[in-house]
Scaffold this motif. Sequence first.
Motif, PDB file in Angstrom:
ATOM      1  N   GLN A 138      -0.904   9.317  -2.197  1.00  0.00           N
ATOM      2  CA  GLN A 138      -2.125   9.531  -2.970  1.00  0.00           C
ATOM      3  C   GLN A 138      -3.296   8.732  -2.400  1.00  0.00           C
ATOM      4  OE1 GLN A 138      -1.191   8.638  -7.074  1.00  0.00           O
ATOM      5  NE2 GLN A 138      -0.273  10.642  -7.429  1.00  0.00           N
ATOM      6  N   ARG A 139      -3.014   7.543  -1.913  1.00  0.00           N
ATOM      7  CA  ARG A 139      -4.081   6.692  -1.403  1.00  0.00           C
ATOM      8  C   ARG A 139      -4.584   7.161  -0.039  1.00  0.00           C
ATOM      9  NH1 ARG A 139      -5.843   1.288  -2.261  1.00  0.00           N
ATOM     10  NH2 ARG A 139      -4.381   1.186  -3.993  1.00  0.00           N
ATOM     11  N   LYS A 183       4.770   7.866  -3.579  1.00  0.00           N
ATOM     12  CA  LYS A 183       3.663   8.371  -4.384  1.00  0.00           C
ATOM     13  C   LYS A 183       2.377   7.592  -4.132  1.00  0.00           C
ATOM     14  CE  LYS A 183       2.303   9.123  -9.223  1.00  0.00           C
ATOM     15  NZ  LYS A 183       2.747   8.995 -10.638  1.00  0.00           N
ATOM     16  N   GLU A 184       2.470   6.259  -4.166  1.00  0.00           N
ATOM     17  CA  GLU A 184       1.280   5.425  -4.040  1.00  0.00           C
ATOM     18  C   GLU A 184       0.599   5.615  -2.688  1.00  0.00           C
ATOM     19  OE1 GLU A 184      -0.181   3.614  -6.271  1.00  0.00           O
ATOM     20  OE2 GLU A 184       1.312   3.800  -7.864  1.00  0.00           O
ATOM     21  N   ILE A 226       7.247   0.255  -8.175  1.00  0.00           N
ATOM     22  CA  ILE A 226       6.255   0.906  -7.314  1.00  0.00           C
ATOM     23  C   ILE A 226       6.924   2.024  -6.523  1.00  0.00           C
ATOM     24  CG2 ILE A 226       4.676   0.607  -5.363  1.00  0.00           C
ATOM     25  CD1 ILE A 226       4.347  -2.316  -6.235  1.00  0.00           C
ATOM     26  N   SER A 227       6.413   3.227  -6.639  1.00  0.00           N
ATOM     27  CA  SER A 227       6.874   4.327  -5.805  1.00  0.00           C
ATOM     28  C   SER A 227       6.050   4.315  -4.520  1.00  0.00           C
ATOM     29  CB  SER A 227       6.704   5.673  -6.516  1.00  0.00           C
ATOM     30  OG  SER A 227       6.917   6.733  -5.590  1.00  0.00           O
TER      31      SER A 227
END
Length: 338
Positions: free
Chosen positions: A175-176, A171-172, A167-168
């Motif tokens: 983006q969320r 990034k996660e 899991i990045s």
Amino acid sequence: MKQISKLRQTNTKAVLKALYELGPSTKNQIANYTELSVGTCFNILQELLESNEVILGEDFASTGGRKAKCYEINKNYAYILTISMVRVYEEIQYTICIYNLIDEKIDSYTSDYAVVDFNKLLDDISTMMNQYANVISIVISLPGFVDKEGYLNEMCLNYGLEKLRGISLTKELSQRYHCHVIVENDVNVMAYGYYYKHKEYETFGFIYQPEKELAGGAYVYHGELMRGKHGFLGEIGYLPNLSRSQQLKDLTNENIYNLLAYFMHTMQVMYDPDAMIIYCPLIKDKDIFKSLLQQNLPHESLLSDIIFIEDIDTYLEYGLIKLANIFKGENYGNEKVY
């Protein structure tokens, strides 16, 4: 037109940064700080009043005539969210904090989980985000090191962090939640916080040796946090000829002095910093420790200043805040992290 727009953005950033640094100020004080004209500052301030990023404070007394209008940051216009993951033996707990734009803590939540589950973490973040609109940056500190893509290194995925594999976080979360995200090693964050609390040392090595875990290190060079290509810089617990089991054993006896001296000597030779900042509650006799260091150097004059610290939580919290300040609307500072 694009050049004019870019200039306007630059000037707006300068005005907001002035208010953040100076606190409540008149347009003349802001003009003096930014070296912009009073007219330019006034026009920008009017736009910021309309957007609600700036509010009018109490009028300032003047030497004669009308009182000067006072402008200040609307501290609740936006927020920053910090997450501090702390190892407690072989478990991980994390604390989520919300700060306003003048760095006041206004809310916090501490988990009672034994491991970091990504979905539970998202739920806890979302709960905070739903209460505080316009979170503009998220900063996470954790007991491990991450690459430039925000993935935890495989060697760090244990003792409570196993469920973050693949899991990045950068990034996660970006983006969320559509905001800036920084994921950083906890010792780096502590060192960053120390620098902004004690700017008398621009270049220093930082060693964090807890009572029941491997040591971590960091290096600040002229106010910039050095990370290295893989984020591995400062992982002194992985120096050659040191096993995890032997280090943990050394923490229980007098060998702790030799172990810490080895870490210090390595940093001293590699970086030759102005100072070495040390957190190690196991060191009871600092004179013995300094004597060991001097024995390993060609001359005692080569030894950097040695500063022992105790209140590590303050530096961790302040480091998170200062890292979050990098992205405060991209208005409030120009600090860099390398």
